[in-house]
Design an enzyme around this catalytic site. Structure first.
Site, mmCIF file in Angstrom:
data_model
loop_
_atom_site.group_PDB
_atom_site.id
_atom_site.type_symbol
_atom_site.label_atom_id
_atom_site.label_comp_id
_atom_site.label_asym_id
_atom_site.label_seq_id
_atom_site.Cartn_x
_atom_site.Cartn_y
_atom_site.Cartn_z
ATOM 1 N N THR A 136 0.808 -1.238 0.000
ATOM 2 C CA THR A 136 0.000 0.000 0.000
ATOM 3 C C THR A 136 0.833 1.277 0.000
ATOM 4 O OG1 THR A 136 -0.116 0.064 2.416
ATOM 5 C CG2 THR A 136 -1.887 -1.128 1.277
ATOM 6 N N GLN A 149 10.704 -8.418 6.649
ATOM 7 C CA GLN A 149 10.273 -7.875 5.353
ATOM 8 C C GLN A 149 11.440 -7.135 4.723
ATOM 9 O OE1 GLN A 149 7.384 -4.350 4.055
ATOM 10 N NE2 GLN A 149 6.222 -6.038 4.942
ATOM 11 N N TYR A 182 3.333 5.441 5.732
ATOM 12 C CA TYR A 182 2.778 5.680 4.399
ATOM 13 C C TYR A 182 1.694 6.766 4.460
ATOM 14 C CZ TYR A 182 5.088 1.179 3.489
ATOM 15 O OH TYR A 182 5.995 0.156 3.394
ATOM 16 N N ASP A 193 -0.301 -5.228 3.446
ATOM 17 C CA ASP A 193 0.842 -4.615 4.119
ATOM 18 C C ASP A 193 0.716 -3.095 4.087
ATOM 19 O OD1 ASP A 193 3.756 -4.745 5.128
ATOM 20 O OD2 ASP A 193 3.840 -3.321 3.457
HETATM 21 P P1 NAP Z 1 6.336 -2.926 -6.336
HETATM 22 O O1 NAP Z 1 5.215 -3.631 -5.742
HETATM 23 O O2 NAP Z 1 7.518 -3.703 -6.819
HETATM 24 O O3 NAP Z 1 5.884 -2.030 -7.574
HETATM 25 C C1 NAP Z 1 4.719 -1.254 -7.592
HETATM 26 C C2 NAP Z 1 4.550 -0.732 -9.002
HETATM 27 O O4 NAP Z 1 4.448 -1.855 -9.886
HETATM 28 C C3 NAP Z 1 3.315 0.105 -9.198
HETATM 29 O O5 NAP Z 1 3.665 1.166 -10.057
HETATM 30 C C4 NAP Z 1 2.332 -0.831 -9.886
HETATM 31 O O6 NAP Z 1 1.487 -0.153 -10.785
HETATM 32 C C5 NAP Z 1 3.265 -1.732 -10.666
HETATM 33 N N1 NAP Z 1 2.697 -3.069 -10.856
HETATM 34 C C6 NAP Z 1 2.120 -3.883 -9.935
HETATM 35 N N2 NAP Z 1 1.683 -5.010 -10.509
HETATM 36 C C7 NAP Z 1 1.995 -4.925 -11.825
HETATM 37 C C8 NAP Z 1 1.774 -5.755 -12.946
HETATM 38 N N3 NAP Z 1 1.157 -6.930 -12.851
HETATM 39 N N4 NAP Z 1 2.230 -5.322 -14.171
HETATM 40 C C9 NAP Z 1 2.865 -4.140 -14.290
HETATM 41 N N5 NAP Z 1 3.086 -3.309 -13.272
HETATM 42 C C10 NAP Z 1 2.648 -3.688 -12.048
HETATM 43 O O7 NAP Z 1 6.929 -1.802 -5.357
HETATM 44 P P2 NAP Z 1 6.572 -1.224 -3.933
HETATM 45 O O8 NAP Z 1 5.251 -0.577 -3.896
HETATM 46 O O9 NAP Z 1 7.767 -0.428 -3.531
HETATM 47 O O10 NAP Z 1 6.588 -2.519 -2.982
HETATM 48 C C11 NAP Z 1 5.424 -3.239 -2.643
HETATM 49 C C12 NAP Z 1 5.005 -2.992 -1.210
HETATM 50 O O11 NAP Z 1 6.035 -3.377 -0.308
HETATM 51 C C13 NAP Z 1 4.787 -1.522 -0.860
HETATM 52 O O12 NAP Z 1 3.586 -1.021 -1.411
HETATM 53 C C14 NAP Z 1 4.844 -1.575 0.643
HETATM 54 O O13 NAP Z 1 3.635 -2.083 1.167
HETATM 55 C C15 NAP Z 1 6.000 -2.548 0.852
HETATM 56 N N6 NAP Z 1 7.310 -1.875 1.020
HETATM 57 C C16 NAP Z 1 7.952 -2.014 2.233
HETATM 58 C C17 NAP Z 1 9.175 -1.383 2.430
HETATM 59 C C18 NAP Z 1 9.863 -1.546 3.763
HETATM 60 O O14 NAP Z 1 10.826 -0.821 4.031
HETATM 61 N N7 NAP Z 1 9.440 -2.462 4.592
HETATM 62 C C19 NAP Z 1 9.781 -0.627 1.416
HETATM 63 C C20 NAP Z 1 9.123 -0.537 0.191
HETATM 64 C C21 NAP Z 1 7.893 -1.176 -0.001
HETATM 65 P P3 NAP Z 1 -0.025 0.319 -10.439
HETATM 66 O O15 NAP Z 1 -0.017 0.816 -9.014
HETATM 67 O O16 NAP Z 1 -0.288 1.356 -11.448
HETATM 68 O O17 NAP Z 1 -0.938 -0.879 -10.588
#
Ligand code: NAP
Length: 281
Positions: free
Chosen positions: A23, A167, A57, A52
């Site tokens: 999210t 994580q 956020y 998550d």
């Molecule tokens: P991610 O999930 O790798 O990438 C998100 C991006 O990928 C968005 O732009 C999304 O587009 C796109 N996407 C998703 N599914 C897709 C698909 N099937 N085809 C093409 N593009 C796709 O990156 P993230 O948001 O950084 O990581 C995921 C989650 O991990 C976060 O949201 C957060 O909850 C958590 N996180 C935790 C930490 C930590 O320090 N613990 C750090 C970073 C992230 P759309 O939104 O346009 O669909």
């Protein structure tokens, strides 16, 4: 009726889906609120019941989006949220947890994580997590962005071995954890929760992955997720705001990589041959 997604088991014995919903970046712009809520709801309908989020956020805004998505269906959801290291003290943790519970409009968090290692004593954070568990405000706790030496320190603390997950940044562009952190975690039965599993969209545009994916009538992003979810004890938490992406991410569970696919992936994204410090974003 939600479909069933493959699960992995936490040290507590509880099964959780290997595919959840991130999210980060949600709750920042109210004009996108309904779309974000509907995306998460669709994910729940399709079985991605692990959500998550974090107090960080959108300063609680993402937790409020989650609250609207899970309204009336709290019991279906395995809710993960995180406390900032600056709040990870004996007094700060319960205060942060109460704020998150208010934003999430629920009485409990299923898994509460320390967002990254900070300067406050880890023993104090663990003590505070333990107290929250006893109070019923969280069911389990874990950590995020902990490298192997930090996990070693954690499990040596009183009650430190109650940690349920770590994580971390883990995807095809970031395979460093495979050198020692992943084997260390697997040996202890502690699942890794892989964040940024499609490298924030970068892997969705990778031409090698596109070529392999074509053999499965799939997309590059789906291949990147299928590769992660094929690893033992790994949970992927992609963030998807678009409904089409949500559907594709769930469908990635049906992709079975062949040995030829894996060899090609290893040539394009070589596994680590030496220790690299854990990266974080
Ligand atoms: P991610 O999930 O790798 O990438 C998100 C991006 O990928 C968005 O732009 C999304 O587009 C796109 N996407 C998703 N599914 C897709 C698909 N099937 N085809 C093409 N593009 C796709 O990156 P993230 O948001 O950084 O990581 C995921 C989650 O991990 C976060 O949201 C957060 O909850 C958590 N996180 C935790 C930490 C930590 O320090 N613990 C750090 C970073 C992230 P759309 O939104 O346009 O669909």
């Amino acid at each position: 009726m939600p479909s069933t997604i493959r699960t992995t088991t936490l040290p507590s014995g509880e099964a959780v889906p290997v595919l959840g919903q991130g999210t980060w970046k949600m709750g920042e712009d109210f004009s996108r609120h309904a779309d974000e809520v509907n995306a998460l709801k669709l994910g729940l309908d399709l079985g991605m019941t692990l959500i998550d989020t974090a107090e960080m956020y959108a300063s609680g805004g993402a937790e409020e989006v989650v609250a609207d998505a899970i309204a009336g269906r709290r019991d279906e959801v395995f809710l993960v949220s995180k406390v900032l290291p600056s709040n990870a003290s004996r007094i700060g943790v319960p205060a942060a947890c109460d704020r998150s519970l208010r934003h999430l409009r629920t009485d409990r968090i299923d898994l509460y994580l320390l967002h990254w290692p900070g300067s406050l004593p880890l023993a104090e954070t663990v003590e505070a997590f333990d107290a929250l568990k006893k109070a019923g405000k969280i069911r389990h706790w874990g950590v995020s962005n902990f490298d192997t030496h930090e996990m070693e320190e954690l499990v040596s603390l009183p009650a430190g071995d109650s940690v349920q997950t770590n994580q971390i940044l883990y995807n095809l562009s970031q395979r460093g954890p495979e050198f020692d952190l992943a084997p260390w975690s697997r040996q202890r039965g502690i699942p890794l929760m892989a964040y940024s599993p499609v490298d924030q969209g970068v892997l969705a545009r990778n031409t090698t992955l596109e070529a392999i994916a074509a053999r499965h009538n799939a997309t590059a992003a789906q291949l990147a997720l299928a590769w992660l979810m094929a690893q033992d004890g790994v949970i992927a938490i992609p963030k998807a705001g678009r409904q089409e992406h949500i559907r594709q991410n769930v469908a990635a569970l049906d992709i079975e990589l062949t040995s030829e696919d894996s060899a090609e992936i290893d040539r394009a994204f070589p596994p680590p041959t030496r220790k690299r410090g854990l990266q974080m974003i």
